[in-house]
Design a protein around this motif. Structure first.
Motif, short mmCIF file in Angstrom:
data_model
loop_
_atom_site.label_atom_id
_atom_site.label_comp_id
_atom_site.label_asym_id
_atom_site.label_seq_id
_atom_site.Cartn_x
_atom_site.Cartn_y
_atom_site.Cartn_z
N THR A 41 49.55 27.35 19.60
CA THR A 41 50.42 26.61 20.51
C THR A 41 49.59 25.71 21.40
N LEU A 42 50.07 24.48 21.56
CA LEU A 42 49.53 23.57 22.58
C LEU A 42 50.60 23.45 23.66
N THR A 43 50.21 23.68 24.90
CA THR A 43 51.12 23.59 26.02
C THR A 43 50.64 22.51 26.98
N ILE A 44 51.58 21.66 27.37
CA ILE A 44 51.32 20.69 28.44
C ILE A 44 52.20 21.15 29.59
N SER A 45 51.60 21.58 30.67
CA SER A 45 52.34 22.31 31.71
C SER A 45 53.36 21.42 32.43
N HIS A 76 39.51 22.49 21.33
CA HIS A 76 38.81 22.98 20.14
C HIS A 76 38.71 24.49 20.20
N ASP A 77 38.53 25.09 19.03
CA ASP A 77 38.44 26.55 18.93
C ASP A 77 39.62 27.22 19.64
N ALA A 78 40.79 26.67 19.39
CA ALA A 78 42.09 27.22 19.81
C ALA A 78 42.41 27.05 21.28
N VAL A 115 51.60 11.22 20.04
CA VAL A 115 51.67 12.13 18.89
C VAL A 115 50.49 13.10 18.97
N TYR A 116 50.77 14.36 18.67
CA TYR A 116 49.75 15.40 18.74
C TYR A 116 49.56 16.01 17.36
N TYR A 117 48.29 16.15 16.96
CA TYR A 117 47.93 16.73 15.67
C TYR A 117 47.08 17.98 15.87
N CYS A 118 47.31 18.96 15.02
CA CYS A 118 46.38 20.08 14.95
C CYS A 118 45.48 19.90 13.73
N GLN A 119 44.33 20.56 13.75
CA GLN A 119 43.35 20.45 12.66
C GLN A 119 42.58 21.75 12.55
N LEU A 151 40.71 26.09 15.32
CA LEU A 151 41.76 25.09 15.32
C LEU A 151 41.59 24.17 16.51
N ALA A 152 41.86 22.89 16.29
CA ALA A 152 41.76 21.88 17.34
C ALA A 152 43.08 21.14 17.48
N TRP A 153 43.24 20.53 18.63
CA TRP A 153 44.40 19.66 18.91
C TRP A 153 43.89 18.29 19.32
N TYR A 154 44.58 17.25 18.82
CA TYR A 154 44.26 15.87 19.15
C TYR A 154 45.52 15.17 19.66
N GLN A 155 45.30 14.18 20.50
CA GLN A 155 46.37 13.31 20.99
C GLN A 155 46.11 11.91 20.45
#
Lengths: 107, 116
Positions: free
Chosen positions: A72-76, A49-51, A85-89, A33-37
């Motif tokens: 989960t994506l965390t921004i500290s 990438h890769d969680a 906007v944040y997307y997972c893939q 799983l990946a996260w994009y901004q």
């Protein structure tokens, strides 16, 4: 097709606060799983990438966790430039699919 | 990192073919897979398909019946042809480099409107 459900749809926060974004898969995707901004008028940018692996040049305040169906994506501590906007893939099953996005907005 | 630039008509008539090209500069097209992703106005991201230097393709089933992708390694370009377009195909089209089915380098995107 794997369906990714992101929550919340909108997350109102103030600079300096911690952001926690969720992505749930309809079936296990392992750690693929990946996260994009994405900011308005711009292309998405790969964050994680890769969680849990930060992409090149991504600040340490971004971190990812999870496996299987819950991620989960965390921004500290939110910086002004993090409101976006944040997307997972996922890439476990063809076709790769994206979540519907979470908008992190200024409170 | 390479630079990706999409090009093609911004306006396509219904039932016609949408044709876009992505030019890769600052790196060889031969070393990676390359993808197309689109984004309807105000909405999320949709993966369209991807291609390798050999011409091997993988298409999203939603587009399979009307999609053709091609690659020209001599020009460091790859292309998308989407047939029989409708208004639902209107949106922002991105080309991107694959990193194990993730997308690590993106073009800025090009807007395509389907209208008569």
């Amino acid at each position: 097709e794997v369906v990714l459900t992101q929550s919340p749809a909108t997350l109102p926060l103030s600079p300096g606060e911690r952001a926690t974004l969720s992505c749930r898969a309809s079936q296990s995707v392992g750690r693929y799983l990946a996260w994009y901004q994405q900011k308005p008028g711009q292309a998405p940018r790969l964050l994680i990438h890769d969680a849990s692996n930060r992409a090149t040049g991504i600040p340490a305040r971004f971190s990812g966790s999870g496996s299987g169906t819950d991620f989960t994506l965390t921004i500290s501590s939110l910086e002004p430039e993090d409101f976006a906007v944040y997307y997972c893939q996922q890439r476990t099953n063809w076709p790769p699919t994206f979540g519907g996005g979470t908008k992190v907005e200024i409170k | 990192q390479p630079h990706l630039q999409e090009s093609g008509p911004g306006l396509v008539k219904p039932s016609e073919t949408l044709s876009l090209t992505c030019t890769v500069s600052g790196g060889s097209i031969s070393d990676f897979y390359w993808s197309w992703v689109r984004q309807p106005a105000g909405k999320g991201l949709e993966w369209i398909g991807r291609i390798y230097k050999t011409g091997r393709t993988e298409y999203d089933p939603s587009f399979q019946s009307r999609l053709t992708m091609s690659v020209d390694t001599s020009k460091n370009q790859f292309s998308l042809n989407l047939r029989s377009v409708t208004a639902a195909d209107t949106g922002l089209y991105f080309c991107a480099r694959n990193f194990y089915y993730f997308l690590d380098v993106w073009g800025k995107g090009t807007t395509v409107t389907v209208s008569s």
